[in-house]
Design a protein around this motif. Structure first.
Motif, PDB file in Angstrom:
ATOM      1  N   TYR A  87       0.831  -1.206   0.000  1.00 55.20           N
ATOM      2  CA  TYR A  87       0.000   0.000   0.000  1.00 55.20           C
ATOM      3  C   TYR A  87       0.865   1.254   0.000  1.00 55.20           C
ATOM      4  CZ  TYR A  87      -3.190   3.603   1.778  1.00 55.20           C
ATOM      5  OH  TYR A  87      -3.916   4.758   1.948  1.00 55.20           O
ATOM      6  N   LYS A  88       0.526   2.215  -0.891  1.00 57.15           N
ATOM      7  CA  LYS A  88       1.217   3.500  -0.937  1.00 57.15           C
ATOM      8  C   LYS A  88       0.464   4.503  -0.073  1.00 57.15           C
ATOM      9  CE  LYS A  88       3.412   3.054  -5.481  1.00 57.15           C
ATOM     10  NZ  LYS A  88       3.540   3.630  -6.834  1.00 57.15           N
ATOM     11  N   MET A  89       1.162   4.978   0.953  1.00 57.60           N
ATOM     12  CA  MET A  89       0.536   5.920   1.883  1.00 57.60           C
ATOM     13  C   MET A  89       0.479   7.320   1.266  1.00 57.60           C
ATOM     14  SD  MET A  89       2.387   4.437   5.329  1.00 57.60           S
ATOM     15  CE  MET A  89       3.970   4.184   4.515  1.00 57.60           C
ATOM     16  N   ASN A  90      -0.456   8.119   1.763  1.00 60.48           N
ATOM     17  CA  ASN A  90      -0.728   9.417   1.145  1.00 60.48           C
ATOM     18  C   ASN A  90      -0.235  10.617   1.946  1.00 60.48           C
ATOM     19  OD1 ASN A  90      -2.276   8.372  -1.162  1.00 60.48           O
ATOM     20  ND2 ASN A  90      -3.736   7.722   0.419  1.00 60.48           N
ATOM     21  N   SER A  91       0.137  10.405   3.199  1.00 56.35           N
ATOM     22  CA  SER A  91       0.556  11.551   4.014  1.00 56.35           C
ATOM     23  C   SER A  91       1.434  11.091   5.166  1.00 56.35           C
ATOM     24  CB  SER A  91      -0.664  12.291   4.563  1.00 56.35           C
ATOM     25  OG  SER A  91      -1.351  11.470   5.493  1.00 56.35           O
ATOM     26  N   ALA A  92       2.123  12.032   5.770  1.00 59.78           N
ATOM     27  CA  ALA A  92       2.960  11.727   6.932  1.00 59.78           C
ATOM     28  C   ALA A  92       2.099  11.283   8.107  1.00 59.78           C
ATOM     29  CB  ALA A  92       3.785  12.958   7.311  1.00 59.78           C
ATOM     30  N   ALA A  93       0.896  11.880   8.237  1.00 51.93           N
ATOM     31  CA  ALA A  93      -0.009  11.500   9.329  1.00 51.93           C
ATOM     32  C   ALA A  93      -0.466  10.056   9.173  1.00 51.93           C
ATOM     33  CB  ALA A  93      -1.208  12.439   9.357  1.00 51.93           C
ATOM     34  N   GLU A  94      -0.766   9.663   7.930  1.00 54.60           N
ATOM     35  CA  GLU A  94      -1.179   8.282   7.685  1.00 54.60           C
ATOM     36  C   GLU A  94      -0.035   7.319   7.980  1.00 54.60           C
ATOM     37  OE1 GLU A  94      -3.581   5.767   4.256  1.00 54.60           O
ATOM     38  OE2 GLU A  94      -2.117   7.273   3.603  1.00 54.60           O
ATOM     39  N   LYS A  95       1.180   7.728   7.652  1.00 52.76           N
ATOM     40  CA  LYS A  95       2.345   6.884   7.928  1.00 52.76           C
ATOM     41  C   LYS A  95       2.522   6.688   9.430  1.00 52.76           C
ATOM     42  CE  LYS A  95       7.279   6.438   6.836  1.00 52.76           C
ATOM     43  NZ  LYS A  95       8.413   6.994   6.048  1.00 52.76           N
ATOM     44  N   ARG A  96       2.376   7.759  10.206  1.00 51.95           N
ATOM     45  CA  ARG A  96       2.492   7.644  11.664  1.00 51.95           C
ATOM     46  C   ARG A  96       1.428   6.720  12.221  1.00 51.95           C
ATOM     47  NH1 ARG A  96       3.602  13.242  11.181  1.00 51.95           N
ATOM     48  NH2 ARG A  96       1.405  13.715  11.612  1.00 51.95           N
ATOM     49  N   SER A  97       0.245   6.791  11.661  1.00 55.73           N
ATOM     50  CA  SER A  97      -0.864   5.948  12.125  1.00 55.73           C
ATOM     51  C   SER A  97      -0.610   4.474  11.809  1.00 55.73           C
ATOM     52  CB  SER A  97      -2.170   6.403  11.469  1.00 55.73           C
ATOM     53  OG  SER A  97      -3.227   5.528  11.799  1.00 55.73           O
ATOM     54  N   LEU A  98      -0.128   4.190  10.603  1.00 61.95           N
ATOM     55  CA  LEU A  98       0.058   2.795  10.180  1.00 61.95           C
ATOM     56  C   LEU A  98       1.281   2.149  10.836  1.00 61.95           C
ATOM     57  CD1 LEU A  98      -0.875   2.945   6.374  1.00 61.95           C
ATOM     58  CD2 LEU A  98      -2.278   2.271   8.326  1.00 61.95           C
ATOM     59  N   LYS A  99       2.159   2.953  11.429  1.00 60.43           N
ATOM     60  CA  LYS A  99       3.299   2.379  12.154  1.00 60.43           C
ATOM     61  C   LYS A  99       2.849   1.554  13.357  1.00 60.43           C
ATOM     62  CE  LYS A  99       7.176   5.424  11.019  1.00 60.43           C
ATOM     63  NZ  LYS A  99       8.143   6.433  11.529  1.00 60.43           N
ATOM     64  N   TRP A 515       9.012  12.505   4.647  1.00 59.91           N
ATOM     65  CA  TRP A 515       8.385  11.244   5.060  1.00 59.91           C
ATOM     66  C   TRP A 515       8.327  10.221   3.916  1.00 59.91           C
ATOM     67  CZ3 TRP A 515       3.960   9.143   2.883  1.00 59.91           C
ATOM     68  CH2 TRP A 515       3.226   9.977   2.041  1.00 59.91           C
ATOM     69  N   GLU A 516       8.453  10.675   2.668  1.00 62.92           N
ATOM     70  CA  GLU A 516       8.370   9.781   1.516  1.00 62.92           C
ATOM     71  C   GLU A 516       9.706   9.125   1.163  1.00 62.92           C
ATOM     72  OE1 GLU A 516       5.326  11.317  -1.680  1.00 62.92           O
ATOM     73  OE2 GLU A 516       6.559  13.014  -1.017  1.00 62.92           O
ATOM     74  N   VAL A 517      10.797   9.654   1.711  1.00 60.80           N
ATOM     75  CA  VAL A 517      12.126   9.149   1.353  1.00 60.80           C
ATOM     76  C   VAL A 517      12.314   7.742   1.907  1.00 60.80           C
ATOM     77  CG1 VAL A 517      14.605   9.527   1.579  1.00 60.80           C
ATOM     78  CG2 VAL A 517      13.065  11.480   1.304  1.00 60.80           C
ATOM     79  N   ALA A 518      12.723   6.808   1.035  1.00 64.27           N
ATOM     80  CA  ALA A 518      12.906   5.409   1.430  1.00 64.27           C
ATOM     81  C   ALA A 518      14.209   5.232   2.203  1.00 64.27           C
ATOM     82  CB  ALA A 518      12.900   4.516   0.196  1.00 64.27           C
ATOM     83  N   ASP A 519      14.259   4.177   3.015  1.00 65.78           N
ATOM     84  CA  ASP A 519      15.498   3.864   3.748  1.00 65.78           C
ATOM     85  C   ASP A 519      16.643   3.643   2.771  1.00 65.78           C
ATOM     86  OD1 ASP A 519      14.085   3.996   6.083  1.00 65.78           O
ATOM     87  OD2 ASP A 519      13.691   1.850   6.178  1.00 65.78           O
ATOM     88  N   GLU A 520      16.338   2.984   1.663  1.00 63.81           N
ATOM     89  CA  GLU A 520      17.325   2.796   0.598  1.00 63.81           C
ATOM     90  C   GLU A 520      16.614   2.947  -0.736  1.00 63.81           C
ATOM     91  OE1 GLU A 520      20.492  -0.457  -1.245  1.00 63.81           O
ATOM     92  OE2 GLU A 520      19.005  -1.084   0.220  1.00 63.81           O
ATOM     93  N   GLU A 521      16.967   3.993  -1.468  1.00 66.76           N
ATOM     94  CA  GLU A 521      16.341   4.218  -2.769  1.00 66.76           C
ATOM     95  C   GLU A 521      16.780   3.136  -3.751  1.00 66.76           C
ATOM     96  OE1 GLU A 521      14.048   6.305  -3.442  1.00 66.76           O
ATOM     97  OE2 GLU A 521      14.125   7.622  -1.694  1.00 66.76           O
ATOM     98  N   TYR A 522      15.848   2.714  -4.590  1.00 64.29           N
ATOM     99  CA  TYR A 522      16.149   1.671  -5.559  1.00 64.29           C
ATOM    100  C   TYR A 522      17.127   2.187  -6.606  1.00 64.29           C
ATOM    101  CZ  TYR A 522      15.409  -1.987  -9.037  1.00 64.29           C
ATOM    102  OH  TYR A 522      15.585  -3.021  -9.937  1.00 64.29           O
ATOM    103  N   ASP A 523      18.213   1.462  -6.795  1.00 59.77           N
ATOM    104  CA  ASP A 523      19.247   1.831  -7.768  1.00 59.77           C
ATOM    105  C   ASP A 523      19.294   0.758  -8.843  1.00 59.77           C
ATOM    106  OD1 ASP A 523      21.561   2.363  -9.204  1.00 59.77           O
ATOM    107  OD2 ASP A 523      22.669   3.070  -7.463  1.00 59.77           O
ATOM    108  N   VAL A 524      18.783   1.079 -10.032  1.00 59.74           N
ATOM    109  CA  VAL A 524      18.663   0.083 -11.096  1.00 59.74           C
ATOM    110  C   VAL A 524      20.033  -0.404 -11.573  1.00 59.74           C
ATOM    111  CG1 VAL A 524      18.595   1.737 -13.014  1.00 59.74           C
ATOM    112  CG2 VAL A 524      17.400  -0.446 -13.232  1.00 59.74           C
ATOM    113  N   THR A 525      21.032   0.461 -11.526  1.00 58.36           N
ATOM    114  CA  THR A 525      22.379   0.060 -11.946  1.00 58.36           C
ATOM    115  C   THR A 525      22.972  -0.946 -10.974  1.00 58.36           C
ATOM    116  OG1 THR A 525      22.654   2.288 -12.852  1.00 58.36           O
ATOM    117  CG2 THR A 525      24.619   0.915 -12.709  1.00 58.36           C
ATOM    118  N   LYS A 526      22.784  -0.691  -9.686  1.00 57.16           N
ATOM    119  CA  LYS A 526      23.308  -1.579  -8.648  1.00 57.16           C
ATOM    120  C   LYS A 526      22.566  -2.903  -8.616  1.00 57.16           C
ATOM    121  CE  LYS A 526      24.131  -1.709  -3.644  1.00 57.16           C
ATOM    122  NZ  LYS A 526      24.026  -0.932  -2.372  1.00 57.16           N
TER     123      LYS A 526
END
Length: 741
Positions: A87-99, A515-526
């Protein structure tokens, strides 16, 4: 499915049968077809009950929810089957709630069922097969995940309660320690490796230490030993202590995530303790065989799990090689054990990871006792303190982090010393020869009653054969790597006289809130290009050619320059350098890589291979129209690689090269309507067209007009979004084409 996993399993079973059952071998071999019939029956039942159009679901969260950037995912158990929820979350508040979501929570979800992506890379993970082997067939994408529609179950089962306690303990360690320290402790104690930093996992993987992060027999042995000491100290008789340990082991299996390696160790431990209590004896190999057959009867798809294969294979090898342990020295015992495990795991690690570190053996000798006797007990103590005396964690925090982070720093330092043997993925027949050569080592070792280096000669020959094979192969290969919405093309000349990579792909970065930044961004080259190079056994690029400096073509250049040997960097001649191009040039200078600039009219040849640069010219034009256009001839087959040129550049090429023909045309600009004019197609007369574009990309590539033009010209079309990786193999009199799908 004919794969290395099947070969490993069959080899293991046959070895067990021949060496253990002897006279009964024929009888057992006759039973094997019944087992394979059973697996076929099981596989036919391994299908989804849900229809594709179903939208409403109710069930419980089965695994610890994983949040990465704006995406939350977890396994979701309904009354009928398990789904993966994404599921793609829509806001920082929703992310805090789903944690706050946790295992065992019942949720009502409405959404769309999607099939897992099939395999699209030769050297990448087959996610659909991975889920299929876990009896999972759908990914559920909810329209919304509302915590208000999720309720905690007050009538928890014992299994559910253990899983919830495990989840809370994992989160507790994550809250008090750094990401890496908590990740390593959770891996050792609870079998949960999700939060270990990527660089640390890579260090463990490259040095052959990944098995130390998997909860297995050694962990079961240590835990059982400490429980035994505790129960005896409490005044219990030995028999009662054994029974209590046997009762605890199923709980320990659930606590550690229930992976195949811990299931194997736990079941073996329980059966062995039962035999001790009843004063009966059982052969270790028979015990291992019983557990193997039981697990495969429960789920035959365990056979395709790498952890299952390595766990059983290594245990079997150590048990049957017991006659080689004729030493009373603990150091010699550790040395022999590490050598045996490293040797037998070598072909499997090579198949999955394409390379092997020569530091694996000495590092294992040091790290096996260090992890088992230091890190693992410390992690258990810290986990216990976190549960019973959480306030005391502040005292333990600094020394514990120093211990774990220091161990990682040492591994990274060792990894920095070049000692990697990169051979690529062995073919099935070569993989079989590896095992035959390894079995010969142990056969001679046992027969001569001592180890001699000459026993390894057949194994060394097989390694040299794999290393030399590309240089004996007269065929040329052009691989169009599926990098999504981007380009990356690998050219391997006959007898591997040279290897060129044209473009690296690259991940286009969009502006994101914090809040949208991933822990590790997907790197297609890597994740895709580098494994493709290693999977092919390529140890050096003679040339890295950039068609132009757009992110989707050159975004991974700096990563390649820093992490892979490159002889020359070729750039389009350009007076107006962009930001990315400046960064690439600076990176090349720092890594002392020679640079050359390509322009129309330049050409070079190696053997039967010819390269001609058709573009760019000195004319000032847009970034796309400054792309390098390369005509390549390999034996009788010609390729035209066009970057992102548009119709203006195509007309310029038409005016200067009136006799231009190409058997294979890489369609410009991912199939955009601004390129591939009728005049260009009439001039080049391609038999095959390659379109490199991302699945469901936002640009609508390839355009319908381009597809119609190609069909009108009766050109055979291959697309990376539909066919995955595409490989053309050219020989003196033939052209073979294969793709992943």
């Amino acid at each position: 499915m004919i794969s290395v996993t099947g070969i490993v399993l069959i080899t293991f079973l046959v070895i067990v049968i021949i060496f253990q059952f002897k006279r009964k071998t024929i009888v057992v071999l006759m039973i094997l077809p019944l087992f394979f019939l059973y697996t076929q029956w099981y596989e036919q039942k391994n299908t989804s009950i849900f229809p594709p159009h179903m939208t409403d679901f109710q069930g419980a969260i089965e695994t610890i929810p994983k949040i990465n950037g704006k995406v939350i995912s977890f396994q979701y158990k309904t009354s009928r089957e398990i789904l993966v929820v994404r599921y793609k979350m829509n806001s920082a508040a929703e992310k805090r709630s789903l944690k706050n979501l946790e295992i065992g929570t019942y949720c009502f979800l409405n959404g769309t069922l999607k099939e897992p992506e099939p395999r699209s890379h030769y050297y990448g993970m087959n996610y659909r097969e991975f889920l299929h082997n876990k009896n999972i067939h759908w990914i559920l994408e909810p329209s919304q995940v509302d915590t208000g529609s999720c309720v905690k179950d007050n009538k928890k089962s014992l299994i559910s309660s253990i899983k919830i306690w495990r989840s809370k303990s994992i989160k507790q360690l994550e809250a008090h320690f750094t990401k890496n320290t908590a990740g390593l402790m959770n891996a050792l104690v609870f079998g949960y490796r999700e939060k270990i930093e990527t660089e640390t996992l890579e260090s463990y993987q490259k040095l052959g230490l990944t098995h130390l992060l998997a909860v297995s027999g050694f962990n079961v042995g240590i835990v059982s030993y400490f429980l035994y000491l505790l129960f005896v100290r409490l005044g219990m008789v030995k028999e009662l202590a054994y029974v209590l340990i046997a009762i605890f082991l199923p709980v320990y299996i659930i606590l550690t995530g229930g992976e195949s390696s811990i299931v194997r160790a736990g079941i073996m431990g329980m059966i062995a303790l039962c035999f001790i209590v009843f004063q009966k004896k059982i052969s270790p190999v028979v015990l291992l065989s019983i557990v193997c057959i039981t697990m495969l009867l429960w789920n035959p798809l365990y056979a395709f799990d790498l952890g299952f294969q390595l766990s059983f294979l290594m245990t079997f090898v150590l048990i049957t090689s017991i006659s080689l342990y004729k030493t009373t020295s603990n150091t010699q015992l550790l040395l022999i054990t590490s050598f045996i495990c490293s040797l037998f795991s070598f072909p499997i690690i090579l198949y999955h990871f394409f390379e092997f570190s020569i530091w694996s053996l000495p590092i294992n000798i040091v790290y096996i006792p260090f992890v088992s006797l230091v890190l693992f007990p410390v992690a258990i103590v810290v986990a216990a303190v976190a549960h019973f005396i959480p306030s005391f964690l502040y005292v333990l925090k600094i020394p514990v982090q120093f211990l774990f982070e220091g161990s990682v720093s040492i591994l990274e330092m060792v990894q920095g010393i070049n000692g990697t043997l990169l051979l690529g993925r062995p073919s099935s027949w070569l993989f079989l020869f590896y095992f035959l050569a390894i079995l010969y080592v142990f056969y001679e070792w046992e027969r001569k009653d001592r180890f001699q280096l000459r026993f390894c000669i057949p194994l060394i020959i097989v390694i040299m054969l794999q290393a030399c094979f590309p240089y004996l192969n007269p065929s040329a290969k052009v691989s169009f790597i599926n990098v999504g919405q981007g380009d990356s093309i690998l050219i391997e000349l006959p007898f591997r006289k040279a290897v060129y990579l044209i473009d690296t792909g690259g991940t286009i970065a969009f502006d994101k809130e914090e809040w949208e930044v991933a822990d590790e961004e997907y790197d297609v080259t890597k994740k895709i290009v580098l494994p493709f190079l290693k999977g092919r056994g390529i140890r050096r690029l003679d040339g890295l050619i950039l068609s132009h400096a757009d992110m989707d073509h050159a975004g991974g250049t700096e990563f390649i320059l820093k992490n892979f040997p490159v002889g020359n960097l070729y750039l389009p001649e350009n007076k107006n350098l962009g930001e990315l191009e400046i960064e690439i040039i600076e990176s090349a200078k720092q890594n002392r890589i020679q640079m050359s600039y390509l322009r129309k009219g330049m050409q070079w040849g190696i053997g039967n291979s010819q390269f001609v640069v058709l573009h760019p010219s000195e004319k000032n034009s847009s970034a796309n129209n400054r792309s390098v256009v390369l005509w390549v001839k390999l034996y009788k087959t010609s390729f035209l690689l066009t970057g992102d040129i548009e119709k203006e550049a195509e007309h310029e090429i038409i005016n200067h090269f009136s006799r231009l023909k190409a058997d294979v045309l890489k369609i410009a600009h991912h199939g955009s309507a601004t390129s591939t004019t009728n005049q260009f197609l009439e001039l080049t007369e391609p038999r095959f067209a390659i379109i490199s574009s991302g699945k469901n990309n936002i640009y609508g590539h390839p355009a319908k007009e381009v597809m119609n033009r190609l069909k009108e010209q009766k050109v055979t079309i291959y697309r990376t979004d539909e066919n995955g990786d595409i490989i053309f193999e050219a020989t003196k009199g033939d052209l073979k084409i294969k793709s992943v799908k």
